[in-house]
Design a protein around this motif. Structure first.
Motif, short mmCIF file in Angstrom:
data_model
loop_
_atom_site.label_atom_id
_atom_site.label_comp_id
_atom_site.label_asym_id
_atom_site.label_seq_id
_atom_site.Cartn_x
_atom_site.Cartn_y
_atom_site.Cartn_z
N LEU A 1 0.92 -1.11 0.02
CA LEU A 1 0.12 0.01 0.06
C LEU A 1 0.82 1.21 -0.05
O LEU A 1 0.75 2.27 -0.76
N THR B 1 2.63 1.61 -3.57
CA THR B 1 1.66 1.78 -4.49
C THR B 1 0.79 3.14 -4.33
O THR B 1 0.64 3.95 -5.35
N TRP B 2 0.29 3.27 -3.28
CA TRP B 2 -0.74 4.40 -2.79
C TRP B 2 -0.26 5.34 -2.30
O TRP B 2 -0.82 6.48 -1.63
N THR C 1 -1.61 6.19 2.87
CA THR C 1 -2.58 4.85 2.72
C THR C 1 -1.97 3.72 3.71
O THR C 1 -2.85 3.10 4.36
#
Lengths: 148, 244
Positions: free
Chosen positions: B117, B120-121, B125
């Motif tokens: 997470l 990627t985000w 996140t």
């Protein structure tokens, strides 16, 4: 309401028995919600990994005859993405409330009323996670074109 | 649109102090959340050494892992094939050993999901994931659900990062460990990631075909119906069994 004593059934504490029509109704409700969420996503060109994913997984829990702490973990990453990428503080707050309301009843086993109230509140919160997207409230923000 | 840094260098410089403080606070919070999980893992393992766990899921996992019966054919089983493979691999000499291995897998999977997470985000996140999951942690540490969450997050991360084939295959793997990850392919397909959906369908089809060939045509039904259970769960399956 559901009748019968509490029993250990397939690894979960359960009461009563779901009839065929009740199971069919739950299945139909789940499919209708999943379709509505997908339709709202398509309509608003919403990103697939935030509140839309949260609502899809929540719809499965809402219409399932079983919701336990391990199942609630399924909601967590999508709520985190909804908050960080869609500024959806409500998704984060509601999911946190669902997490708390899932573990609190473990300390309320001596008070049936409190246990039931917290469990019902948890289930309503899960329902709201579904309804707010399935009904288009609030409308999801468009997915950004760039990669994260 | 020009960046703030190119048009207002003074403002950027003045914002650096508070932003740096926030960054440090965020990093500290992440470490606290990680350490809390390590503590939960250690407390659980020590408590398993002192007292044999009786939590139904752990006992069920150990029963399945030590059974000679062929899954789904010789006895009804409520878990999908990838979870049965994991249970077989994690079963120890006794229930306590099995429970300890499950908790270690939970920790690795939980931190792995947070790492995916975060990369990627973004860090926000990952922090939100770790905060939300903390109250659940003592109640889910001996299940394999967080491992499925990590697989699913990995699959979606690959799909949104334009690695749709890997994303589809990984999501299919997650769906063969638990059924719910299959839902995520709906939102990915609606968002135009059709290649991920195709790879998901092919991989899942192959996996289910192998599963049915091994476990019989009734195997998926056993999983979907929880071994034919019809009762309404009362929300207490997270009852803790170790001293947390």
């Amino acid at each position: 309401m559901t009748g019968g004593p509490i029993r250990d059934d397939a690894g979960a504490f359960r009461v009563g028995s779901a009839s065929a029509w009740q199971s069919a109704l739950l299945g139909a409700g789940f499919l209708a919600c999943a379709f509505a969420i997908a339709w709202q996503q398509q309509r608003a060109r919403a990103r697939p990994d935030g509140r839309v994913a949260l609502a899809l997984v929540a719809s499965l829990l809402f219409f399932s005859p079983i919701v336990s702490a391990p199942y609630v973990t399924w909601l967590v990453p999508w709520a985190a993405i909804a908050w960080s990428k869609e500024d959806d503080a409500a998704a984060l707050a509601f999911t946190f409330a669902v997490c708390i309301a899932t573990v609190v009843p473990n300390g309320l086993t001596d008070s049936l009323i409190l246990f039931q109230l917290v469990t019902i509140a948890r289930n309503l919160l899960v329902g709201w996670l579904v309804a707010r997207v399935a009904l288009g409230v609030p409308r999801p923000r468009p997915e950004p074109s760039e990669s994260p | 649109m020009p960046s703030t840094a190119s048009t207002a260098p003074v403002a950027t410089t003045s914002a650096r102090g508070p932003m740096a403080s926030l960054e440090r606070a965020s990093a500290s919070l992440l470490w606290i959340l990680v350490l809390a999980r390590v503590a939960i893992m250690l407390i659980a393992v020590v408590s398993f050494e002192r007292e044999t766990p009786t939590e139904p899921t752990i006992v069920r996992f150990h029963e399945l892992g030590t059974s000679d019966a062929r899954p789904w054919r010789d006895e009804a089983i409520e878990f999908p094939p990838l979870q049965i493979l994991a249970i077989d691999a994690l079963t120890g000499a006794d229930v306590a050993a099995t429970a300890s291995r499950l908790v270690v897998v939970w920790l690795v999977a939980d931190l792995g999901a947070a790492l995916i997470l975060g990369t990627t985000w973004g860090r926000r996140t990952a922090a939100a994931y770790l905060v939300l999951g903390l109250p659940l942690a003592p109640f889910v540490a001996t299940s394999l659900d967080v491992a499925t969450v990590a697989l699913t997050v990995g699959g979606v991360a690959l799909a949104v990062r334009a690695r749709q084939r890997g994303g589809g295959v990984l999501l299919a793997g997650a769906a063969l460990a638990r059924l719910w990850p299959a839902l995520l392919i709906v939102s990915l397909a609606v968002s135009g990631r059709r290649r991920a959906a195709r790879w998901f369908a092919v991989s899942l089809g192959a996996g289910v075909a192998g599963w049915v060939a091994w476990g019989g045509v009734g195997a998926p039904r056993q999983v979907v119906t929880f071994r034919g259970a019809t009762g309404w769960e009362i929300g207490r399956t997270g009852v803790r069994s170790y001293g947390l």
